[in-house]
Design a protein around this motif. Structure first.
Motif, PDB file in Angstrom:
ATOM      1  N   GLY A 290       0.843  -1.195   0.000  1.00 44.27           N
ATOM      2  CA  GLY A 290       0.000   0.000   0.000  1.00 44.27           C
ATOM      3  C   GLY A 290       0.868   1.230   0.000  1.00 44.27           C
ATOM      4  O   GLY A 290       1.933   1.235   0.607  1.00 44.27           O
ATOM      5  N   TRP A 291       0.413   2.282  -0.685  1.00 49.04           N
ATOM      6  CA  TRP A 291       1.246   3.483  -0.746  1.00 49.04           C
ATOM      7  C   TRP A 291       0.447   4.716  -1.125  1.00 49.04           C
ATOM      8  O   TRP A 291      -0.617   4.643  -1.734  1.00 49.04           O
ATOM      9  N   VAL A 292       1.002   5.870  -0.763  1.00 50.22           N
ATOM     10  CA  VAL A 292       0.555   7.185  -1.199  1.00 50.22           C
ATOM     11  C   VAL A 292       1.809   8.038  -1.321  1.00 50.22           C
ATOM     12  O   VAL A 292       2.586   8.134  -0.365  1.00 50.22           O
ATOM     13  N   GLY A 293       2.028   8.650  -2.480  1.00 55.51           N
ATOM     14  CA  GLY A 293       3.213   9.464  -2.677  1.00 55.51           C
ATOM     15  C   GLY A 293       4.248   8.753  -3.531  1.00 55.51           C
ATOM     16  O   GLY A 293       3.930   7.889  -4.351  1.00 55.51           O
ATOM     17  N   ASP A 294       5.519   9.097  -3.309  1.00 54.68           N
ATOM     18  CA  ASP A 294       6.586   8.549  -4.145  1.00 54.68           C
ATOM     19  C   ASP A 294       7.550   7.639  -3.385  1.00 54.68           C
ATOM     20  O   ASP A 294       8.633   7.332  -3.898  1.00 54.68           O
ATOM     21  N   VAL A 369      11.357  -1.844   0.954  1.00 56.48           N
ATOM     22  CA  VAL A 369      10.423  -0.741   1.152  1.00 56.48           C
ATOM     23  C   VAL A 369      11.243   0.479   1.532  1.00 56.48           C
ATOM     24  O   VAL A 369      11.963   0.452   2.534  1.00 56.48           O
ATOM     25  N   CYS A 370      11.161   1.568   0.755  1.00 60.61           N
ATOM     26  CA  CYS A 370      12.120   2.645   0.962  1.00 60.61           C
ATOM     27  C   CYS A 370      11.567   4.009   0.575  1.00 60.61           C
ATOM     28  O   CYS A 370      10.567   4.126  -0.141  1.00 60.61           O
ATOM     29  N   THR A 371      12.256   5.052   1.038  1.00 59.71           N
ATOM     30  CA  THR A 371      11.976   6.421   0.643  1.00 59.71           C
ATOM     31  C   THR A 371      12.844   6.780  -0.558  1.00 59.71           C
ATOM     32  O   THR A 371      13.757   6.043  -0.940  1.00 59.71           O
ATOM     33  N   ASP A 372      12.564   7.963  -1.134  1.00 57.22           N
ATOM     34  CA  ASP A 372      13.330   8.360  -2.315  1.00 57.22           C
ATOM     35  C   ASP A 372      14.777   8.684  -1.979  1.00 57.22           C
ATOM     36  O   ASP A 372      15.605   8.792  -2.883  1.00 57.22           O
ATOM     37  N   GLY A 373      15.091   8.830  -0.689  1.00 54.74           N
ATOM     38  CA  GLY A 373      16.488   9.021  -0.325  1.00 54.74           C
ATOM     39  C   GLY A 373      17.355   7.841  -0.704  1.00 54.74           C
ATOM     40  O   GLY A 373      18.569   7.986  -0.886  1.00 54.74           O
ATOM     41  N   LEU A 374      16.740   6.653  -0.850  1.00 55.24           N
ATOM     42  CA  LEU A 374      17.469   5.491  -1.353  1.00 55.24           C
ATOM     43  C   LEU A 374      17.289   5.320  -2.848  1.00 55.24           C
ATOM     44  O   LEU A 374      18.263   5.190  -3.589  1.00 55.24           O
ATOM     45  N   HIS A 406      24.912   2.663   0.617  1.00 56.00           N
ATOM     46  CA  HIS A 406      24.995   2.960  -0.819  1.00 56.00           C
ATOM     47  C   HIS A 406      24.495   4.376  -1.098  1.00 56.00           C
ATOM     48  O   HIS A 406      25.103   5.119  -1.889  1.00 56.00           O
ATOM     49  N   ALA A 407      23.400   4.775  -0.446  1.00 56.81           N
ATOM     50  CA  ALA A 407      22.877   6.126  -0.643  1.00 56.81           C
ATOM     51  C   ALA A 407      23.827   7.177  -0.080  1.00 56.81           C
ATOM     52  O   ALA A 407      24.047   8.231  -0.695  1.00 56.81           O
ATOM     53  N   LEU A 408      24.414   6.908   1.085  1.00 53.66           N
ATOM     54  CA  LEU A 408      25.348   7.861   1.677  1.00 53.66           C
ATOM     55  C   LEU A 408      26.603   7.990   0.825  1.00 53.66           C
ATOM     56  O   LEU A 408      27.135   9.094   0.641  1.00 53.66           O
ATOM     57  N   ASP A 409      27.089   6.874   0.289  1.00 56.12           N
ATOM     58  CA  ASP A 409      28.256   6.917  -0.588  1.00 56.12           C
ATOM     59  C   ASP A 409      27.960   7.703  -1.859  1.00 56.12           C
ATOM     60  O   ASP A 409      28.862   8.299  -2.457  1.00 56.12           O
ATOM     61  N   GLY A 410      26.695   7.687  -2.286  1.00 54.88           N
ATOM     62  CA  GLY A 410      26.322   8.414  -3.495  1.00 54.88           C
ATOM     63  C   GLY A 410      26.124   9.903  -3.268  1.00 54.88           C
ATOM     64  O   GLY A 410      25.907  10.641  -4.220  1.00 54.88           O
ATOM     65  N   GLY A 411      26.175  10.355  -2.037  1.00 54.70           N
ATOM     66  CA  GLY A 411      26.013  11.769  -1.755  1.00 54.70           C
ATOM     67  C   GLY A 411      25.125  12.040  -0.560  1.00 54.70           C
ATOM     68  O   GLY A 411      25.258  13.080   0.076  1.00 54.70           O
ATOM     69  N   GLY A 412      24.188  11.144  -0.259  1.00 54.57           N
ATOM     70  CA  GLY A 412      23.331  11.298   0.915  1.00 54.57           C
ATOM     71  C   GLY A 412      22.620  12.629   0.971  1.00 54.57           C
ATOM     72  O   GLY A 412      22.514  13.247   2.024  1.00 54.57           O
ATOM     73  N   HIS A 413      22.073  13.075  -0.180  1.00 54.78           N
ATOM     74  CA  HIS A 413      21.435  14.392  -0.225  1.00 54.78           C
ATOM     75  C   HIS A 413      20.102  14.444   0.510  1.00 54.78           C
ATOM     76  O   HIS A 413      19.581  15.530   0.735  1.00 54.78           O
ATOM     77  N   ASP A 414      19.530  13.306   0.847  1.00 55.99           N
ATOM     78  CA  ASP A 414      18.229  13.290   1.504  1.00 55.99           C
ATOM     79  C   ASP A 414      18.296  12.313   2.674  1.00 55.99           C
ATOM     80  O   ASP A 414      19.251  11.539   2.805  1.00 55.99           O
ATOM     81  N   ASN A 415      17.277  12.351   3.524  1.00 52.85           N
ATOM     82  CA  ASN A 415      17.145  11.306   4.528  1.00 52.85           C
ATOM     83  C   ASN A 415      16.981   9.974   3.818  1.00 52.85           C
ATOM     84  O   ASN A 415      16.393   9.898   2.740  1.00 52.85           O
ATOM     85  N   VAL A 416      17.482   8.904   4.425  1.00 56.69           N
ATOM     86  CA  VAL A 416      17.460   7.578   3.795  1.00 56.69           C
ATOM     87  C   VAL A 416      16.818   6.593   4.768  1.00 56.69           C
ATOM     88  O   VAL A 416      17.286   6.442   5.893  1.00 56.69           O
ATOM     89  N   THR A 417      15.761   5.926   4.328  1.00 56.95           N
ATOM     90  CA  THR A 417      15.107   4.918   5.154  1.00 56.95           C
ATOM     91  C   THR A 417      14.723   3.729   4.294  1.00 56.95           C
ATOM     92  O   THR A 417      14.181   3.900   3.196  1.00 56.95           O
TER      93      THR A 417
END
Length: 459
Positions: A290-294, A369-374, A406-417
């Motif tokens: 289930g989802w709402v958003g991106d 299951v992840c946010t766009d930070g990943l 992996h997200a932090l190594d790529g720049g970590g521009h957003d929160n990652v969950t």
């Protein structure tokens, strides 16, 4: 022969594709340019005119994760870019001791150069001690003062690391990791993971991930409230025998109500707290999303020769343009409006339309299951499958840590969950042997019952 991707319950054609036939998938356009995107306000046009924005005009937390901000090879990140350090004008904090404390064990003095926050002083000089507040913690910067209730040191004034800056949780069958990233001053993501018993004695595994909308007020509170409410709703409905798809739908509505309650009680108030949500339930051989958003969910089979798949469709401007046939995928995802979300949880959201779908994979794998930070750093399902460790099904926490890294190594521009949920496919029961050829049916035996159809996806 490669296994098929998970089949959408109620979808006649299924997803019997091979990796070669899935070169591109919806939503895997050019490099993304933002994280949890600003929402169009109710008074604004749903699709504002495109305007090229300068590189410095991006809202905090919505920068291009693939810009040139990564330092040259061999050049360490500055103080302001450290995942857990203080700001650019603050000294670095120590996290090399258990519990994050900067004080060495009793009787073990700091060695030369190990007390980074103390200036050289004569041996007889002792640092001034600040009066300890009731229950206060020692400051990780000066190691002299104590932390007040506002999170700042009473002695040197430095802000202390927040509990939500980095969180991890593992429940055996599911694990999740959330990190502030390298550019945000706080973590506006939240997650909830749980397991509960069903009426038949089997276990249902739950994972909910929420991403606060940075352009809204109090996004961190919105994501935390939504994750907690959705998780509580699922844990209440599933043990009572509710169908997981219906339980997921009601959980999203409960999360929306929790976020709505944060809005100020002022008629016409704008910029109310808001967040996105994605959840997964593994129960009875079914995978419910289930989802709402991106925020997204991905299916990655244990056999990497089989097809990986993205299980959600973004509520975003680009996805709407492509679905309506108004723009091609490459053109839509290259637009500056591509990642503006069109669906979210919040008091100022348009008509809420929770998306739910049920899948029945016939082979084991894991759900990411992840946010766009990943997913900004692994957008296509095949990219996510390459980053995910091959032993993710048996080491979900380690796998979640690898994905966040992996997200932090790529720049970590957003929160990652990210939450990693293993799925063990259930073997199909063997059909009962029929009567021998020519044998008469037993008296009173009627025709075989038709199989029950699963609930169709709600979208």
């Amino acid at each position: 022969m490669a296994s098929a991707a998970p089949t959408l319950v109620g979808e006649p054609g299924g997803w019997a594709l091979t990796p070669a036939e899935a070169e591109r998938e919806p939503g895997s356009g050019p490099e993304p340019g933002s994280g949890a995107e600003p929402r169009p306000t109710p008074a604004a046009a749903p699709y504002p005119a495109a305007a090229p924005a300068p590189a410095t005009a991006a809202a905090p937390g919505h920068e291009d994760p693939h810009d040139t901000a990564t330092p040259p090879e061999g050049t360490p990140w500055g103080a302001a870019e450290h995942a857990y350090g203080a700001g650019a004008d603050d000294p670095q904090a120590r996290y090399d001791l258990p519990g994050g404390a900067a004080t060495p064990p009793d009787g073990t003095p700091w060695g030369a150069g190990e007390a980074p926050y103390e200036a050289a002083a004569p041996a007889h000089a002792a640092p001034a001690e600040a009066p300890q507040a009731a229950g206060g913690k020692t400051c990780v910067a000066c190691r002299t003062g104590y932390v007040d209730t506002d999170g700042y040191c009473e002695h040197c004034g430095h802000a202390q690391p927040r509990e939500r800056d980095h969180q991890e949780e593992e429940l055996g069958s599911v694990a999740a990791v959330s990190d502030r990233g390298l550019r945000h001053h706080r973590n506006e993501d939240a997650f909830a993971v749980a397991a509960t018993a069903l009426p038949d004695g089997s276990t249902a595994t739950v994972a909910v991930v929420c991403d606060g909308v940075s352009s809204a007020s109090r996004p961190d509170e919105a994501s935390a409230a939504a994750a907690a409410a959705a998780n509580e709703s699922l844990l209440d409905a599933l043990p009572r025998g509710a169908h997981p798809q219906e339980a997921m739908h009601e959980a999203i509505l409960a999360a929306a109500a929790a976020v709505n309650a944060l809005a100020p009680e002022v008629p016409g108030a704008q910029n109310a707290p808001a967040c996105t949500l994605v959840g997964a339930v593994v129960s009875g051989g079914l995978l419910t999303i289930g989802w709402v958003g991106d925020s997204r969910a991905y299916w990655v089979p244990d056999d990497r020769a089989a097809l990986s798949r993205r299980l959600t469709e973004d509520d975003s401007w680009a996805a709407q343009m492509v679905a309506a046939g108004l723009m091609g995928e490459a053109e839509a995802y290259a637009d500056v409006r591509a990642h503006a979300i069109t669906g979210w949880l919040g008091a100022d959201a348009y008509d809420l339309e929770p998306h739910t779908a049920v899948f029945k994979p016939d082979h084991p794998g894991v759900v990411v299951v992840c946010t766009d930070g990943l997913w900004n750093y692994a957008e296509a399902a095949r990219d996510m499958a390459q980053v995910l460790p091959p032993d993710a099904a048996v080491r979900p926490l380690h796998s979640a840590q690898v994905l966040v890294g992996h997200a932090l190594d790529g720049g970590g521009h957003d929160n990652v969950t990210v939450a990693v949920v293993p799925f063990a496919a259930q073997a199909e029961p063997e059909p009962a042997p029929g009567p021998a050829r020519g044998a008469e049916p037993e008296p009173g035996a009627g025709p075989a019952a038709e199989p029950q159809a699963e609930a169709s996806p709600r979208a």
